[in-house]
Design a protein around this motif. Sequence first.
Motif, PDB file in Angstrom:
ATOM      1  N   ASP A  66      -6.687  -5.973  10.628  1.00 21.88           N
ATOM      2  CA  ASP A  66      -6.387  -4.576  10.336  1.00 21.88           C
ATOM      3  C   ASP A  66      -7.558  -3.599  10.198  1.00 21.88           C
ATOM      4  OD1 ASP A  66      -3.891  -5.769   9.337  1.00 21.88           O
ATOM      5  OD2 ASP A  66      -4.622  -5.801   7.274  1.00 21.88           O
ATOM      6  N   GLU A  75      -2.535   3.175  14.605  1.00 17.86           N
ATOM      7  CA  GLU A  75      -1.534   2.927  13.629  1.00 17.86           C
ATOM      8  C   GLU A  75      -0.397   2.030  14.146  1.00 17.86           C
ATOM      9  OE1 GLU A  75       0.408   5.858  10.484  1.00 17.86           O
ATOM     10  OE2 GLU A  75       0.120   6.658  12.611  1.00 17.86           O
ATOM     11  N   ASP A  93      -3.145  -2.481  -2.873  1.00 13.86           N
ATOM     12  CA  ASP A  93      -3.007  -1.380  -2.114  1.00 13.86           C
ATOM     13  C   ASP A  93      -4.199  -0.744  -1.807  1.00 13.86           C
ATOM     14  OD1 ASP A  93      -0.175  -1.700  -2.267  1.00 13.86           O
ATOM     15  OD2 ASP A  93       0.112  -0.375  -4.186  1.00 13.86           O
ATOM     16  N   GLU A  94      -5.294  -0.948  -2.711  1.00 21.14           N
ATOM     17  CA  GLU A  94      -6.648  -0.107  -2.673  1.00 21.14           C
ATOM     18  C   GLU A  94      -7.300  -0.920  -1.495  1.00 21.14           C
ATOM     19  OE1 GLU A  94     -10.867   0.201  -4.927  1.00 21.14           O
ATOM     20  OE2 GLU A  94      -9.539  -1.251  -5.727  1.00 21.14           O
ATOM     21  N   ARG A  97      -5.764   0.401   1.884  1.00 22.84           N
ATOM     22  CA  ARG A  97      -6.269   1.759   2.020  1.00 22.84           C
ATOM     23  C   ARG A  97      -7.506   1.827   2.580  1.00 22.84           C
ATOM     24  NH1 ARG A  97      -5.184   6.834   0.628  1.00 22.84           N
ATOM     25  NH2 ARG A  97      -6.888   8.353   0.365  1.00 22.84           N
ATOM     26  N   ALA A 175       4.377  -0.037   8.183  1.00 27.79           N
ATOM     27  CA  ALA A 175       3.265   0.774   7.471  1.00 27.79           C
ATOM     28  C   ALA A 175       2.890   1.911   8.227  1.00 27.79           C
ATOM     29  CB  ALA A 175       2.483  -0.008   6.710  1.00 27.79           C
ATOM     30  N   ARG A 176       2.489   3.060   7.540  1.00 32.13           N
ATOM     31  CA  ARG A 176       1.813   3.994   8.145  1.00 32.13           C
ATOM     32  C   ARG A 176       0.306   4.242   7.678  1.00 32.13           C
ATOM     33  NH1 ARG A 176       5.723   3.057  10.722  1.00 32.13           N
ATOM     34  NH2 ARG A 176       7.267   4.476  11.086  1.00 32.13           N
ATOM     35  N   PHE A 177      -0.504   5.053   8.275  1.00 34.30           N
ATOM     36  CA  PHE A 177      -1.794   4.944   7.824  1.00 34.30           C
ATOM     37  C   PHE A 177      -1.846   5.962   6.662  1.00 34.30           C
ATOM     38  CE2 PHE A 177      -4.211   4.892  12.022  1.00 34.30           C
ATOM     39  CZ  PHE A 177      -4.447   3.426  12.039  1.00 34.30           C
ATOM     40  N   PRO A 178      -2.771   5.558   5.747  1.00 35.69           N
ATOM     41  CA  PRO A 178      -2.817   6.158   4.622  1.00 35.69           C
ATOM     42  C   PRO A 178      -3.441   7.625   4.670  1.00 35.69           C
ATOM     43  CG  PRO A 178      -4.601   4.374   4.531  1.00 35.69           C
ATOM     44  CD  PRO A 178      -3.649   4.472   5.678  1.00 35.69           C
ATOM     45  N   GLU A 179      -3.175   8.636   4.046  1.00 33.97           N
ATOM     46  CA  GLU A 179      -3.653   9.893   3.730  1.00 33.97           C
ATOM     47  C   GLU A 179      -4.901   9.978   3.214  1.00 33.97           C
ATOM     48  OE1 GLU A 179      -1.971  13.024   4.981  1.00 33.97           O
ATOM     49  OE2 GLU A 179      -0.348  11.608   5.925  1.00 33.97           O
ATOM     50  N   ARG A 180      -5.809  10.743   3.816  1.00 31.69           N
ATOM     51  CA  ARG A 180      -7.205  11.155   2.849  1.00 31.69           C
ATOM     52  C   ARG A 180      -6.749  11.887   1.790  1.00 31.69           C
ATOM     53  NH1 ARG A 180     -11.628   9.318   4.830  1.00 31.69           N
ATOM     54  NH2 ARG A 180     -11.960   8.996   7.074  1.00 31.69           N
ATOM     55  N   THR A 181      -7.237  11.662   0.478  1.00 31.11           N
ATOM     56  CA  THR A 181      -6.933  12.587  -0.606  1.00 31.11           C
ATOM     57  C   THR A 181      -8.012  13.419  -0.989  1.00 31.11           C
ATOM     58  OG1 THR A 181      -7.665  10.682  -1.801  1.00 31.11           O
ATOM     59  CG2 THR A 181      -5.224  10.875  -1.513  1.00 31.11           C
TER      60      THR A 181
END
Length: 181
Positions: A66, A75, A93-94, A97, A175-181
């Motif tokens: 990963d 991705e 989940d953390e 990410r 799954a899709r790459f997580p977005e930056r928050t």
Amino acid sequence: MSRLAPLQPPYAPEIQQQFDRIMRGAPPLVLFRTIARSPRAWEKFSAGGLLDRGPLSLREREIVIDRTCARTGCEYEWGVHIAAFAAAARLTDEQVRATVLGEATDPCWSVAEQALIAAVDALHLRATLSDTEFAALSEHYDEAKILEIMLLCGFYRTVSYLANGLALPLEASAARFPERT
């Protein structure tokens, strides 16, 4: 749209047999169907010997894969692995990410996992490990596991070159790459 059209069924019997073995009954991935357009490329790819679990635990293996795929911006393969293996590897989940957006030192990882991620990052950035990085890895992993880590990084970098270079469409279930928050 992929830059090369993937094979369409029906597949040659030997290819179907290999797809069945690797995919365990699921439809073959676009990546596999595209590489299999070239019998030589498919033979070399599938003979790479890294499509099995090897000496690493599923969790260790998935962290390496990963992180390698995230570092190469792949991705496609990252998403396939997260969808297929993150839960079984007990990645939170953390942590999922963090494979994309985190640092090796993030507190969501154990000390051994931090050394693992630092090694993946070093191999990605410099194609080598410093003495300090190798020593940190050696504190937690034996020789067979260290070799497997390095081989997986190289193999999944190759997978990333293929998926990214061929502009493979993302698998619907991935799954899709997580977005930056």
